[in-house]
Design a protein around this motif. Structure first.
Motif, PDB file in Angstrom:
ATOM      1  N   GLU A 135       0.207  -0.677  -0.093  1.00 17.59           N
ATOM      2  CA  GLU A 135      -0.363   0.149  -0.031  1.00 17.59           C
ATOM      3  C   GLU A 135       0.463   0.990  -0.273  1.00 17.59           C
ATOM      4  N   LYS A 136       1.868   1.236   0.650  1.00 14.53           N
ATOM      5  CA  LYS A 136       2.929   2.423   0.362  1.00 14.53           C
ATOM      6  C   LYS A 136       3.493   2.098  -0.956  1.00 14.53           C
ATOM      7  N   GLU A 137       3.635   1.634  -1.894  1.00 14.48           N
ATOM      8  CA  GLU A 137       4.583   1.864  -3.198  1.00 14.48           C
ATOM      9  C   GLU A 137       2.681   2.628  -3.728  1.00 14.48           C
ATOM     10  N   TYR A 138       1.384   2.312  -3.524  1.00 14.40           N
ATOM     11  CA  TYR A 138       1.166   2.753  -4.419  1.00 14.40           C
ATOM     12  C   TYR A 138       0.098   4.060  -3.774  1.00 14.40           C
ATOM     13  N   PHE A 139       0.041   4.575  -2.030  1.00 15.27           N
ATOM     14  CA  PHE A 139       0.353   5.248  -1.886  1.00 15.27           C
ATOM     15  C   PHE A 139       1.122   6.839  -2.071  1.00 15.27           C
ATOM     16  N   ILE A 140       2.107   6.172  -2.059  1.00 13.33           N
ATOM     17  CA  ILE A 140       3.522   7.561  -3.033  1.00 13.33           C
ATOM     18  C   ILE A 140       3.160   7.103  -5.059  1.00 13.33           C
ATOM     19  N   ASN A 141       3.164   6.071  -5.506  1.00 15.76           N
ATOM     20  CA  ASN A 141       2.748   6.376  -7.176  1.00 15.76           C
ATOM     21  C   ASN A 141       1.566   5.356  -7.759  1.00 15.76           C
ATOM     22  N   GLY A 142       0.912   5.513  -6.979  1.00 18.29           N
ATOM     23  CA  GLY A 142      -0.504   4.887  -7.482  1.00 18.29           C
ATOM     24  C   GLY A 142      -0.696   3.278  -7.911  1.00 18.29           C
ATOM     25  N   LYS A 143      -2.053   3.369  -8.699  1.00 18.18           N
ATOM     26  CA  LYS A 143      -1.905   1.853  -9.031  1.00 18.18           C
ATOM     27  C   LYS A 143      -2.521   2.659 -10.179  1.00 18.18           C
ATOM     28  N   THR A 144      -1.820   1.510 -11.381  1.00 14.37           N
ATOM     29  CA  THR A 144      -2.769   0.948 -13.032  1.00 14.37           C
ATOM     30  C   THR A 144      -3.216  -0.351 -13.027  1.00 14.37           C
ATOM     31  N   ALA A 145      -4.654  -0.104 -13.198  1.00 12.95           N
ATOM     32  CA  ALA A 145      -5.134  -1.594 -13.486  1.00 12.95           C
ATOM     33  C   ALA A 145      -4.895  -1.829 -14.806  1.00 12.95           C
ATOM     34  N   GLU A 146      -5.357  -3.314 -14.654  1.00 12.55           N
ATOM     35  CA  GLU A 146      -4.546  -4.105 -16.451  1.00 12.55           C
ATOM     36  C   GLU A 146      -4.533  -3.588 -17.044  1.00 12.55           C
ATOM     37  N   ASP A 147      -6.515  -2.581 -17.618  1.00 12.16           N
ATOM     38  CA  ASP A 147      -6.238  -2.138 -18.603  1.00 12.16           C
ATOM     39  C   ASP A 147      -6.156  -0.599 -18.788  1.00 12.16           C
TER      40      ASP A 147
END
Length: 201
Positions: A135-147
């Motif tokens: 979650e730290k990675e997502y919190f800092i840099n975000g998260k991209t879905a498969e599409d």
């Protein structure tokens, strides 16, 4: 005398004066010696101070009490890792006090949904290290879905520097295992104020 607390504001200066003077015997949640000393030092003058006092006076959060008192008395001492924290932590003089604040930080700065922000809170309170690192990675840099669509914005996209986001997340981790639920503290504080009102008048 008929007293209708439901039609009353929680802003009677005489009530806060009773608490600030340490005249707290018989006042719900505020009559233990340590809590009485805390209230005398803090000199609460609003309902929010009672809520925060109840949330802070427990093992763990107690470490923040000196900072909370100092920041209340000296607003110029309040420092924010990033200005985006001001609307979230301003009510508690720059201190993290509640679980709800952790959830709002990940929503407002990281672009999380309400549901996902609660998952982060739970992972932090249960010290699930593998979940927190992800979650730290997502919190800092975000998260991209498969599409290819953006699932979580992340702090960097929202204008918060990587360094600040890293520091904020680390602060949340060290705080969250002790964090108290604000709605719980507020319900207690209602009874604290009402018993203090009865004692004062």
């Amino acid at each position: 005398v008929k007293i209708d607390f439901s039609s009353m504001e929680y802003d009677d200066p005489a009530v806060y004066d009773t608490i600030a003077k340490g005249n707290t015997q018989g006042i719900f949640q505020l009559e233990r010696p340590g809590m009485t000393a805390f209230m005398k030092n803090l000199r609460p003058d609003c309902f929010e101070d009672i809520v925060a006092g109840i949330a802070l006076y427990r093992p763990g959060p107690m470490a923040s009490i000196p900072t909370y008192i100092d920041n209340k008395k000296h607003p110029d001492h309040v420092e924010y890792v990033d200005e985006a924290l001001r609307p979230i932590l301003g009510v508690t003089y720059g201190c993290m006090v509640y679980q709800e604040q952790v959830m709002q930080i990940v929503r407002d700065l990281g672009g999380y949904s309400y549901g996902r922000s609660d998952l982060v809170r739970r992972a932090m309170s249960k010290k699930k290290m593998n979940v927190m690192l992800e979650e730290k990675e997502y919190f800092i840099n975000g998260k991209t879905a498969e599409d290819g669509s953006i699932e979580i914005q992340g702090c960097v996209r929202n204008g918060v520097s990587k360094e600040s986001a890293d520091e904020i997340f680390n602060q949340m981790i060290s705080f969250a295992e002790y964090a108290f639920n604000k709605s719980h503290a507020a319900a207690y504080a209602v009874l604290s104020y009402e018993t203090a009102y009865l004692k004062t008048h």
